[in-house]
Each structure stands twice: as structure tokens, then as C-alpha cells.
Design an enzyme around this catalytic site. Structure first.
Site, PDB file in Angstrom:
ATOM      1  N   HIS A 211      33.090  18.752 -75.834  1.00 32.50           N
ATOM      2  CA  HIS A 211      32.026  18.774 -74.827  1.00 32.50           C
ATOM      3  C   HIS A 211      31.344  20.135 -74.720  1.00 32.50           C
ATOM      4  O   HIS A 211      30.862  20.511 -73.650  1.00 32.50           O
ATOM      5  CB  HIS A 211      32.587  18.344 -73.466  1.00 32.50           C
ATOM      6  CG  HIS A 211      32.907  16.889 -73.404  1.00 32.50           C
ATOM      7  ND1 HIS A 211      32.026  15.942 -72.946  1.00 32.50           N
ATOM      8  CD2 HIS A 211      34.014  16.213 -73.795  1.00 32.50           C
ATOM      9  CE1 HIS A 211      32.580  14.741 -73.017  1.00 32.50           C
ATOM     10  NE2 HIS A 211      33.794  14.890 -73.529  1.00 32.50           N
TER      11      HIS A 211
ATOM     12  N   HIS B 294      48.531  13.155 -76.835  1.00 32.21           N
ATOM     13  CA  HIS B 294      47.320  13.920 -77.153  1.00 32.21           C
ATOM     14  C   HIS B 294      47.714  15.380 -77.360  1.00 32.21           C
ATOM     15  O   HIS B 294      48.888  15.736 -77.333  1.00 32.21           O
ATOM     16  CB  HIS B 294      46.274  13.769 -76.045  1.00 32.21           C
ATOM     17  CG  HIS B 294      44.858  13.747 -76.554  1.00 32.21           C
ATOM     18  ND1 HIS B 294      44.323  14.792 -77.267  1.00 32.21           N
ATOM     19  CD2 HIS B 294      43.886  12.800 -76.463  1.00 32.21           C
ATOM     20  CE1 HIS B 294      43.073  14.499 -77.583  1.00 32.21           C
ATOM     21  NE2 HIS B 294      42.778  13.300 -77.118  1.00 32.21           N
TER      22      HIS B 294
ATOM     23  N   ASP C 270      37.453   5.351 -78.120  1.00 34.12           N
ATOM     24  CA  ASP C 270      37.532   4.214 -79.029  1.00 34.12           C
ATOM     25  C   ASP C 270      38.825   3.444 -78.809  1.00 34.12           C
ATOM     26  O   ASP C 270      39.905   4.036 -78.764  1.00 34.12           O
ATOM     27  CB  ASP C 270      37.504   4.702 -80.475  1.00 34.12           C
ATOM     28  CG  ASP C 270      36.168   5.297 -80.866  1.00 34.12           C
ATOM     29  OD1 ASP C 270      35.275   4.515 -81.229  1.00 34.12           O
ATOM     30  OD2 ASP C 270      36.014   6.534 -80.814  1.00 34.12           O
TER      31      ASP C 270
END
Length: 421
Positions: free
Chosen positions: A17, A104, A353
Site C-alpha cells: 500500500h 502471514h 484472493d
């Protein structure tokens, strides 16, 4: 590190980002015509928001060339390119201030650097791969023009749904079937030799079989509706590769492919040629016997080696498969621990996704192109240096190549023969 390659060097930059992501490509040969239109198709195949099977994040991923090109021709100097992040929502990740997302990279980045990106996955995000795909498209143009190389990847599984690659069945005991079936069916071998990107892209899942693709679509949508995710595999074939590529012993061609593929986010497995199925075959069936081609060169009758022997390309099709895990970020509530160790429930927001493999196809192709391009430049350098030395005609014939004509089939270009020698 953020740089890949030795002579064709690609450095990517950017987080999920930030203002932009992109790459610096150093070592691109001068004199090649290059425009954004050579790069954009692959970026568009990778971009989010392509269908209801992908993240709804709306990014056009339009590439801007910054340097290394004049009058539409490469100068041989570093090529700078960038893609702006337009649809940023860093506030969607406020939960990660308290929770490291399970599976993650939030926690590991913090442990390594003592600081991490406050939004998204930072450099662990698939947004980082934009620079790779753009660089891969540049490498592919050179490979296509100089050698006629074709690189095509496609989805071969989603969850437990597989595109049939072999008619092999699992024996209940070794004694029942010591001679295992061939690892690939004749139909799949033919597919590897003929599949095109146009055929792959005619399916939303990028699995080139209508029945299997429909089942995959339903499985991905089921995961999406459950706020969950699912993994899969991508198979890639490289056709018309020059021979003699690969740097034994530590930089064998398949080792560099494995390095490249396992650097892609969410990858968990790599196999080449017959892969793990080849371990079930006795050597008498697994070996690739040599055969004479009509033009007088040697080829193999089976190619279970996947186009590589001794870490060096032999001119046959190079094919391999890459496994991608189920995406880590899901919106389903998960019991986990906060950074301070206290327990809690995380329901991550953001747009992600439900399955990465359809969008991973151009990323796999790009990394394959970067490996091939780098190895070609290394081999060209070796052959150029070798040509300056006295002739080796005094050596016995068994030690030297008999003629350049032996390897003529690998390209119509004289320069390619230098690589193939």
C-alpha cells in the site's frame, strides 16, 4: 535480498500500500525495441479484479517506463519502471496493529527488522511481484526474438481437483506393480508441447480443460463464500530453450528455477520433470534413452528429466510444477494470539484472493524467463571468452564438439549456436 540474477539483474521495490511498486532491470541487451505495450499484457494477466475468483481490489497496473530507453530502443543502461498503487485502503489492516495474522509474514518481518509495514503484507504481498512480471516480459521479448523461446504456464490443480496428467494408479504394495506407470500421460505430454497462452486465458481459472475448470471455479467460489481460501498448483513449460544452460554445481538450471519459484509469495513446493512420481519408477523405465533426430542431432525419447540433465539444459522441453498454499489472510474469524500474548479472535478485513493460482500463472512465467535470460547471458559470456583461445583440434574427438552443425536445430540464428556449443 531484493535483487535476482547475475548478469540480467532485477531489483524490485515497493510494498502493498505504498505509492508505487516497480523494478530496475540492469543488463538488458541494447538495441531491442521496447514499449509499454510489450509489458502491459502480462501485468494485466496478473492484476487484481479480473473476475469473481480474485480479489476485488481495483488496480489497472499500468506500467510507466522511466529510463534505459530512447526512441523505443533499449540503450543497455538500467531500465526503470513503475506501477502506481491507486486503490489503497491501509485502514483495512488496523487489526494487524494488535494481531499477527496466522501464516502471514507480519510477525516474522517484525522479528527480523524490528519494524514492519503498518498496512497489508508489505514486501510479502503479491503486489511486490509486479516488478518481476514487468521484468520478465522484457526478458521474454529478447528470448522470443533471439531464440524463439515459448513459456506457457497453466493451472493444474485447485484443492483436490486436478487436471489429469497421468493414468498412473497407486499400487497397494510394491510387489503388485513394481514397474510404475509413466509419470505423464501421452495426452499431457502433447499438451506441454502445444499449449498456448490464448488457450490458457480462455478459462477464468487458467486451467485449459473445460470440465476441470468448471469444477475448480465452483471450489474457489465455495471458499470465497465461506470467507475461506484454497491452494493449488501451476505447471509451466519452456520450449525452444538453448542447450548448455546452467552452472554446475550450485547454480544448476533446475536449482535456479527452484530458487526463482520458491521466492514467489505463497509457494510451498517445486518439482521438475517426472518429479515425485519419478521416484516410483525403476531406472530402466525412468531413464531417457537418446534417439537420433531427422536433422542428425540427438534428442531423448521420453524426457522424464524435464529438459535438464546434470543441471544443464539439453534442448528438450523444460517443464515443472509449483505448489501454492491457501492464501493466509481470510475474513473468517480465527482464534489466535495478539502480539502481547493474550488470546483473542481475528477476523481480518481487506480484499484478498480466495485462491492465488489463476493470477500466479504470469508470475511463474516471468520468473522462468528471468532464470533463462540470466543463464543465456552467462553462457554467451563464457563462449565469447572461449573463442579467443587457440583451437583445441589436437584433443581427441571424444573431448570436443565435432561441429557447430550438430546443434543447429536449436535456433536459426548464428548467435544462438554459440550458446548451444
Amino acid at each position: 535480498m531484493s535483487t535476482f540474477g547475475k548478469l540480467f539483474r532485477v531489483t524490485t521495490y515497493g510494498e502493498s500500500h505504498c505509492a508505487s511498486v516497480g523494478a530496475i532491470i540492469d543488463g538488458c541487451p541494447p538495441g531491442m525495441e521496447l514499449a509499454p505495450s510489450d509489458i502491459q499484457p502480462q501485468l494485466s494477466r496478473r492484476r487484481p479484479g479480473q473476475s469473481n475468483l480474485t480479489t476485488p481490489r481495483d488496480e489497472k497496473d499500468l506500467v510507466q517506463l522511466q529510463s534505459g530507453i530512447e526512441q523505443g530502443v533499449t540503450l543497455g543502461t538500467p531500465i526503470g519502471l513503475l506501477v502506481r498503487n491507486e486503490d489503497q485502503r491501509p485502514k483495512d489492516y488496523s487489526e494487524t496493529d494488535l494481531y499477527p495474522r496466522p501464516s502471514h509474514a507480519d510477525l516474522t518481518y517484525l522479528l527480523k527488522y524490528d519494524v514492519k509495514a503498518s498496512s497489508g503484507g508489505g514486501r510479502a504481498s503479491a503486489r511486490e511481484t509486479i516488478g518481476r512480471v514487468a521484468a520478465g516480459a522484457i526478458a521474454e521479448k529478447y528470448l522470443r526474438q533471439a531464440y524463439g523461446v515459448e513459456i506457457v504456464a497453466f493451472v493444474t490443480s485447485v484443492g483436490k481437483i486436478h487436471l489429469t496428467t497421468s493414468s498412473a494408479t497407486t499400487a497397494s504394495s510394491e510387489a503388485e506393480n513394481d514397474d510404475a506407470e509413466d509419470p505423464l500421460s501421452p495426452e499431457f505430454v502433447k499438451l506441454l508441447s502445444t499449449i498456448t497462452r490464448q488457450q490458457v486465458d480462455s478459462f477464468t481459472t487458467r486451467c485449459p480443460d473445460s470440465e476441470t475448470s468448471e469444477k475448480m471455479t465452483k471450489r474457489i467460489i465455495r471458499a470465497k463464500e465461506a470467507m475461506d481460501s484454497i491452494g493449488g498448483t501451476v505447471t509451466c513449460v519452456i520450449r525452444n530453450s538453448p542447450v548448455g544452460l546452467g552452472e554446475p554445481v550450485f547454480d544448476k538450471f533446475e536449482a535456479m528455477l527452484a530458487h526463482a519459484m520458491l521466492s514467489i509469495p505463497a509457494t510451498k513446493g517445486f518439482e521438475i520433470g517426472s518429479g515425485f512420481k519419478g521416484t516410483e519408477m525403476p531406472g530402466s523405465r525412468h531413464n531417457d534413452p537418446y534417439v537420433a533426430r531427422p536433422n542428425g542431432t540427438l534428442g531423448t525419447s521420453t524426457n522424464w528429466s524435464g529438459g535438464i540433465q546434470g543441471g544443464i539444459t539439453n534442448g528438450e522441453n523444460i517443464y515443472f510444477r509449483v505448489g501454492f498454499k491457501s492464501p493466509a489472510t481470510i475474513s473468517q474469524p480465527q482464534g489466535t494470539a495478539q502480539y502481547d500474548g493474550s488470546s483473542g479472535t481475528l477476523a481480518a478485513r481487506g480484499r484478498h484472493d480466495p485462491c492465488v493460482v489463476p493470477r500466479a500463472v504470469p508470475i511463474v512465467e516471468a520468473m522462468a524467463a528471468l532464470v533463462l535470460m540470466d543463464q543465456i547471458l552467462i553462457q554467451l559470456a563464457r563462449k565469447s571468452a572461449s573463442r579467443l583461445l587457440p583451437s583445441l583440434s589436437h584433443l581427441p574427438p571424444s573431448m570436443v564438439m565435432p561441429s557447430k552443425a550438430v546443434l543447429k536445430k536449436f535456433s536459426e540464428h548464428p548467435e544462438a549456436e554459440e550458446v548451444a556449443m
